[in-house]
Design a protein around this motif. Structure first.
Motif, PDB file in Angstrom:
ATOM      1  N   LYS A 162       7.983   0.401 -13.975  1.00  0.00           N
ATOM      2  CA  LYS A 162       7.475   1.174 -15.115  1.00  0.00           C
ATOM      3  C   LYS A 162       6.158   1.854 -14.756  1.00  0.00           C
ATOM      4  CE  LYS A 162       7.886   0.159 -19.422  1.00  0.00           C
ATOM      5  NZ  LYS A 162       8.966   1.049 -19.853  1.00  0.00           N
ATOM      6  N   SER A 163       5.318   1.137 -14.013  1.00  0.00           N
ATOM      7  CA  SER A 163       4.019   1.720 -13.663  1.00  0.00           C
ATOM      8  C   SER A 163       4.178   2.931 -12.745  1.00  0.00           C
ATOM      9  CB  SER A 163       3.124   0.672 -13.004  1.00  0.00           C
ATOM     10  OG  SER A 163       3.636   0.345 -11.737  1.00  0.00           O
ATOM     11  N   LEU A 164       5.300   2.980 -12.025  1.00  0.00           N
ATOM     12  CA  LEU A 164       5.562   4.130 -11.141  1.00  0.00           C
ATOM     13  C   LEU A 164       6.317   5.235 -11.878  1.00  0.00           C
ATOM     14  CD1 LEU A 164       6.627   2.233  -7.889  1.00  0.00           C
ATOM     15  CD2 LEU A 164       4.504   3.474  -8.270  1.00  0.00           C
ATOM     16  N   GLY A 165       6.687   4.970 -13.121  1.00  0.00           N
ATOM     17  CA  GLY A 165       7.415   5.979 -13.912  1.00  0.00           C
ATOM     18  C   GLY A 165       8.816   6.220 -13.392  1.00  0.00           C
ATOM     19  N   LEU A 166       9.435   5.192 -12.791  1.00  0.00           N
ATOM     20  CA  LEU A 166      10.786   5.377 -12.224  1.00  0.00           C
ATOM     21  C   LEU A 166      11.819   5.432 -13.342  1.00  0.00           C
ATOM     22  CD1 LEU A 166      10.503   2.721  -9.358  1.00  0.00           C
ATOM     23  CD2 LEU A 166       9.984   5.161  -9.243  1.00  0.00           C
ATOM     24  N   PHE A 176      20.007   4.303  -0.206  1.00  0.00           N
ATOM     25  CA  PHE A 176      19.142   4.893  -1.232  1.00  0.00           C
ATOM     26  C   PHE A 176      17.835   5.381  -0.582  1.00  0.00           C
ATOM     27  CE2 PHE A 176      21.589   1.414  -3.197  1.00  0.00           C
ATOM     28  CZ  PHE A 176      22.375   2.166  -4.050  1.00  0.00           C
ATOM     29  N   PRO A 177      17.828   6.587  -0.029  1.00  0.00           N
ATOM     30  CA  PRO A 177      16.597   7.089   0.609  1.00  0.00           C
ATOM     31  C   PRO A 177      15.448   7.120  -0.410  1.00  0.00           C
ATOM     32  CG  PRO A 177      18.468   8.503   1.084  1.00  0.00           C
ATOM     33  CD  PRO A 177      18.925   7.544   0.056  1.00  0.00           C
ATOM     34  N   MET A 178      14.252   6.742   0.047  1.00  0.00           N
ATOM     35  CA  MET A 178      13.106   6.648  -0.869  1.00  0.00           C
ATOM     36  C   MET A 178      12.759   8.010  -1.458  1.00  0.00           C
ATOM     37  SD  MET A 178      10.491   3.966   0.805  1.00  0.00           S
ATOM     38  CE  MET A 178      11.120   2.583   1.734  1.00  0.00           C
ATOM     39  N   ASP A 179      12.504   8.011  -2.754  1.00  0.00           N
ATOM     40  CA  ASP A 179      12.170   9.280  -3.417  1.00  0.00           C
ATOM     41  C   ASP A 179      10.775   9.238  -4.047  1.00  0.00           C
ATOM     42  OD1 ASP A 179      12.817   7.475  -5.347  1.00  0.00           O
ATOM     43  OD2 ASP A 179      14.370   8.658  -6.323  1.00  0.00           O
ATOM     44  N   VAL A 180       9.934   8.314  -3.597  1.00  0.00           N
ATOM     45  CA  VAL A 180       8.523   8.335  -4.026  1.00  0.00           C
ATOM     46  C   VAL A 180       7.646   8.317  -2.784  1.00  0.00           C
ATOM     47  CG1 VAL A 180       8.875   7.146  -6.251  1.00  0.00           C
ATOM     48  CG2 VAL A 180       8.344   5.814  -4.229  1.00  0.00           C
ATOM     49  N   VAL A 181       6.456   8.896  -2.919  1.00  0.00           N
ATOM     50  CA  VAL A 181       5.560   8.938  -1.753  1.00  0.00           C
ATOM     51  C   VAL A 181       4.276   8.140  -2.005  1.00  0.00           C
ATOM     52  CG1 VAL A 181       6.360  11.101  -0.738  1.00  0.00           C
ATOM     53  CG2 VAL A 181       4.684  11.169  -2.586  1.00  0.00           C
ATOM     54  N   ASP A 182       4.024   7.846  -3.285  1.00  0.00           N
ATOM     55  CA  ASP A 182       2.754   7.192  -3.599  1.00  0.00           C
ATOM     56  C   ASP A 182       2.999   6.040  -4.577  1.00  0.00           C
ATOM     57  OD1 ASP A 182       0.029   6.727  -3.910  1.00  0.00           O
ATOM     58  OD2 ASP A 182      -0.082   8.075  -5.646  1.00  0.00           O
ATOM     59  N   ALA A 217       0.817  -1.221   0.000  1.00  0.00           N
ATOM     60  CA  ALA A 217       0.000   0.000   0.000  1.00  0.00           C
ATOM     61  C   ALA A 217       0.853   1.275   0.000  1.00  0.00           C
ATOM     62  CB  ALA A 217      -0.931  -0.011   1.201  1.00  0.00           C
ATOM     63  N   SER A 218       2.035   1.214   0.557  1.00  0.00           N
ATOM     64  CA  SER A 218       2.905   2.400   0.623  1.00  0.00           C
ATOM     65  C   SER A 218       4.261   2.024   0.038  1.00  0.00           C
ATOM     66  CB  SER A 218       3.066   2.844   2.078  1.00  0.00           C
ATOM     67  OG  SER A 218       3.770   1.845   2.784  1.00  0.00           O
ATOM     68  N   PRO A 219       5.102   3.014  -0.302  1.00  0.00           N
ATOM     69  CA  PRO A 219       6.427   2.678  -0.864  1.00  0.00           C
ATOM     70  C   PRO A 219       7.224   1.738   0.028  1.00  0.00           C
ATOM     71  CG  PRO A 219       6.021   5.033  -1.064  1.00  0.00           C
ATOM     72  CD  PRO A 219       4.884   4.469  -0.260  1.00  0.00           C
ATOM     73  N   LYS A 220       7.148   1.986   1.349  1.00  0.00           N
ATOM     74  CA  LYS A 220       7.902   1.174   2.297  1.00  0.00           C
ATOM     75  C   LYS A 220       7.382  -0.271   2.286  1.00  0.00           C
ATOM     76  CE  LYS A 220       9.362   1.802   7.075  1.00  0.00           C
ATOM     77  NZ  LYS A 220       9.131   2.632   8.260  1.00  0.00           N
ATOM     78  N   ARG A 221       6.063  -0.410   2.282  1.00  0.00           N
ATOM     79  CA  ARG A 221       5.466  -1.749   2.349  1.00  0.00           C
ATOM     80  C   ARG A 221       5.648  -2.499   1.025  1.00  0.00           C
ATOM     81  NH1 ARG A 221      -0.240  -1.311   5.438  1.00  0.00           N
ATOM     82  NH2 ARG A 221      -0.245  -3.510   4.854  1.00  0.00           N
ATOM     83  N   LEU A 222       5.608  -1.767  -0.073  1.00  0.00           N
ATOM     84  CA  LEU A 222       5.828  -2.423  -1.374  1.00  0.00           C
ATOM     85  C   LEU A 222       7.267  -2.954  -1.448  1.00  0.00           C
ATOM     86  CD1 LEU A 222       4.715  -3.112  -4.210  1.00  0.00           C
ATOM     87  CD2 LEU A 222       5.596  -0.918  -4.976  1.00  0.00           C
ATOM     88  N   LEU A 223       8.198  -2.121  -0.979  1.00  0.00           N
ATOM     89  CA  LEU A 223       9.607  -2.536  -0.975  1.00  0.00           C
ATOM     90  C   LEU A 223       9.797  -3.779  -0.104  1.00  0.00           C
ATOM     91  CD1 LEU A 223      12.581  -1.838  -1.724  1.00  0.00           C
ATOM     92  CD2 LEU A 223      12.684  -0.568   0.406  1.00  0.00           C
ATOM     93  N   LEU A 224       9.186  -3.744   1.093  1.00  0.00           N
ATOM     94  CA  LEU A 224       9.286  -4.895   1.995  1.00  0.00           C
ATOM     95  C   LEU A 224       8.666  -6.138   1.365  1.00  0.00           C
ATOM     96  CD1 LEU A 224       8.619  -3.517   5.583  1.00  0.00           C
ATOM     97  CD2 LEU A 224      10.499  -5.005   4.890  1.00  0.00           C
ATOM     98  N   SER A 238      16.376   6.848 -10.446  1.00  0.00           N
ATOM     99  CA  SER A 238      15.431   6.767  -9.327  1.00  0.00           C
ATOM    100  C   SER A 238      15.975   5.905  -8.194  1.00  0.00           C
ATOM    101  CB  SER A 238      14.118   6.168  -9.830  1.00  0.00           C
ATOM    102  OG  SER A 238      13.388   5.654  -8.750  1.00  0.00           O
ATOM    103  N   ASN A 239      15.997   6.476  -6.997  1.00  0.00           N
ATOM    104  CA  ASN A 239      16.425   5.705  -5.822  1.00  0.00           C
ATOM    105  C   ASN A 239      15.466   4.552  -5.558  1.00  0.00           C
ATOM    106  OD1 ASN A 239      18.697   7.067  -5.221  1.00  0.00           O
ATOM    107  ND2 ASN A 239      17.957   7.978  -3.317  1.00  0.00           N
ATOM    108  N   TYR A 240      14.165   4.802  -5.758  1.00  0.00           N
ATOM    109  CA  TYR A 240      13.193   3.752  -5.479  1.00  0.00           C
ATOM    110  C   TYR A 240      13.363   2.585  -6.467  1.00  0.00           C
ATOM    111  CZ  TYR A 240       8.994   1.650  -3.544  1.00  0.00           C
ATOM    112  OH  TYR A 240       8.124   0.793  -2.919  1.00  0.00           O
TER     113      TYR A 240
END
Lengths: 474, 156
Positions: free
Chosen positions: A169-173, A249-255, A131-138, A178-180
């Motif tokens: 790609k869906s996040l446009g990174l 690599f600090p996260m650079d996306v919020v959504d 649901a969030s960048p952190k949770r998606l990464l995890l 992109s760090n994310y």
């Protein structure tokens, strides 16, 4: 029709053409020189020839001049040819239990991938928990690790890579920027590496080491026994790995809401979960339970029985298995066991230990730390299976000299050989991540070097503080 | 007609580089040829890596290399699209090219084939130590090309 002109200087072209034959001629001459030497004191003629075969295989495994499996095949040719072991004994070693365990485990993993079950689970978990960048990464990180507990880490990387690519790609990174993007791909690689260390099923590395250990010393390591021994390392490294990733690599996306449309669409495309998926999952689950229950015995019997069940239930066809399993694995591991046994039976391993290592190998702790460091360093530059084939036979002889448990030194190599964080050449998972262009070699090498150092320290601490509690090494 | 060649980077080309190439074509009264090269060696090495070292079967390995090529192709279309928009804004004649093969060979062949007067290339920033041992593809092209070659250095 266009004619392409090679614009490189003529001397470069000639050198490149001559290099490969020159390399093999030099290798053959080196081999000939070694086997015609007078054996040093304490080393038999067969032992000298075993060392020569070992040296040739080592060079070929390091340089990748031949496919790994073909180098192993060469060992199976040279060992009986030069009378190091009789022909019958050489090919009997090829039927080692570890080879059939690996084969069964790879067929099972192939069946799981073929059923689509693994992809469905990956998509569903990312969709449900990301649901969030952190949770998606995890989700990506822990999925890669968890799958690598039950399937080869390379297969997991191959399976998850296209999904992570679509997510990015869906996040446009932006690739390389992109760090994310870096985080997602490195989480995939590191999850596979750390998870792959957790059980016998993370790759052929651990069964191969266990097979060589049993062949040479008669000591057996059980399925659950191994996982209990390495569990703290895996748990601690997963936490440290996540911490390191997000610090480098600090996260650079919020959504990350855009991801769910893609994941949902792919899940919808898979349709409802089929009976074959349920049944394949059940066979895999029961197989793992049987491995745990049976402990040290019958690992290959369970693996092969499960393969038979897959066919009885018509969950896979032979053609499907042929597409998912690389039969070179049998040659690689069979040949590695032959080489290990040849070094031991000829007395070459013991001589190498006495001549090269015996002098400085005083304290068991230093030997454990030294071997694990050597293994972890070698695995950054060569295949982890080759590291096992090269180091385990020697370490077993070393354990005899020092009065240490051979299983402890085998652990020191087989666990460390999986911790290949640094380079694309270290493991196929790293290579695929760099080829995405989201991660550069530099992005991988610097955090990877830190992870290598930390994992070596953590592994040695686990061995020193935790293993005595579970009775390992007594 | 003279042409300016812009060889695009697989990891994305900076707006400033595109702007320079378009501006240069406009100033020289030349057409702009944008070239995106799909490196087949990379897809093949991914396949070999997974089959020879990872012992993964043919199907997952080939799916993986196909995924890489598909991704590169899509990136190529996007990059060429970016250049096309900029060229149209500046009313510069534009030709997009997507080729498969070796970067140096393909770029040199296009320079000859399209009578390129200026080639605009991008290379990654290299550490001083590497410079002694390796030569970038862009520098290789510059050495062998029979036209003016302008190289931009990409950070990271």
């Amino acid at each position: 029709m266009s004619v392409e002109i090679d614009t490189r200087p003529i001397w470069v072209l000639l050198l490149l053409k001559a290099l490969r034959p020159f390399f093999f001629i030099a290798l053959a001459l080196g081999f000939y020189w070694l086997i015609t030497l007078e054996p040093p004191r304490g080393l038999s003629d067969a032992g000298l020839k075993a060392i020569a075969v070992f040296a040739v295989c080592l060079v070929l495994w390091v340089t990748n001049a031949l496919p790994l499996a073909i180098t192993s095949l060469l060992a199976m040719v040279l060992v009986p040819l030069f009378g190091i072991l009789p022909v019958k004994q050489t090919y009997a070693l090829f039927g080692n239990e570890a080879v059939f365990f690996i084969l069964g485990a790879f067929i099972l993993a192939g069946a799981v991938m073929h059923s689509g079950l693994s992809t469905r689970i990956a998509l569903a978990i990312m969709d449900r928990f990301g649901a969030s960048p952190k949770r998606l990464l995890l989700s990506v990180y822990l999925l890669a690790a968890t799958f690598s507990f039950v399937m080869s880490e390379h297969a997991v990387a191959a399976m998850l890579f296209p999904i992570v690519l679509e997510v990015s790609k869906s996040l446009g990174l932006k690739p390389g920027k992109s760090n994310y993007g870096k985080l997602l791909f490195l989480a995939l690689a590191w999850g596979c590496i750390i998870g792959g260390v957790g059980t016998f099923l993370g790759g052929g590395r651990v069964p191969l080491a266990v097979g060589i250990l049993k062949e040479i010393s008669g000591v057996q390591i059980g399925f659950i026994e191994y996982s209990i021994a390495v569990f703290p390392l895996v748990a601690i490294m997963l936490v440290i790995g996540y911490f390191m990733l997000t610090r480098f690599f600090p996260m650079d996306v919020v959504d990350v809401q855009g991801v769910h449309a893609v994941l949902g669409r792919r899940l919808k495309g898979l349709g409802k979960m089929s009976g074959a998926e349920w049944a394949t999952g059940a066979v895999l689950g029961l197989t793992i339970l049987a491995w745990i229950a049976l402990g040290r015995h019958g690992l290959s019997v369970v693996a092969l029985s499960s393969v038979v069940v897959l066919f009885v239930l018509r969950l896979v066809k032979w053609r499907d298995i042929e597409e998912y399993v690389n039969w070179g694995i049998i040659l690689m591991y069979g040949g590695a066991i032959v080489l290990g046994a040849a070094l031991d039976y000829s007395g070459a391993a013991k001589w190498m230990v006495d001549a090269l290592i015996g002098g400085w190998a005083g304290s068991p702790l230093a030997v454990f730390a030294g071997l694990s460091l050597l293994s972890i360093m070698l695995t950054e530059a060569m295949s982890n299976s080759a590291v096992i084939a090269v180091l385990v036979p020697v370490s077993i002889s070393l354990s005899g000299t020092l009065g240490m448990s051979p299983s402890v030194l085998t652990y020191s190599i087989m666990v460390s050989a999986g911790l290949a964080f640094m380079f694309p050449m270290s493991t196929p998972g790293n290579a695929i991540v760099v080829s995405s262009n989201y991660v550069t070699v530099r992005d991988m090498a610097i955090p990877g070097a830190v992870m290598v150092f930390i994992s070596w320290i953590v592994f040695n601490l686990v061995a020193y503080l935790y293993w005595p509690i579970i009775g390992l090494g007594r | 007609m003279k042409n300016v060649l812009l060889a695009l980077s697989t990891s994305g080309t900076d707006d400033a580089v595109i702007a320079y190439a378009v501006g240069r074509a406009k100033k020289d009264g030349a057409g702009l040829v944008a070239l995106y090269i799909l490196d087949l060696d990379l897809a093949n090495s991914v396949f070999d890596n997974f089959t020879d070292i990872g012992f993964i079967g043919d199907k997952p390995s080939s799916e993986l290399s196909e995924a890489i090529m598909k991704e590169y192709r899509q990136r190529g279309y996007e990059e060429l699209g970016r250049v096309q928009v900029k060229a149209m804004e500046e009313a510069v004649p534009f030709e997009p090219l997507m080729e498969q093969g070796n970067y140096v060979e393909k770029t040199l062949a296009i320079i000859v084939d399209r009578k390129v007067s200026t080639a605009v290339l991008v290379k990654h920033k290299q550490r001083s130590l590497y410079k002694y041992f390796t030569i970038s593809h862009a520098d290789e092209v510059k050495k062998a090309a029979n036209c003016e070659v302008v190289i931009f250095v990409e950070k990271g």
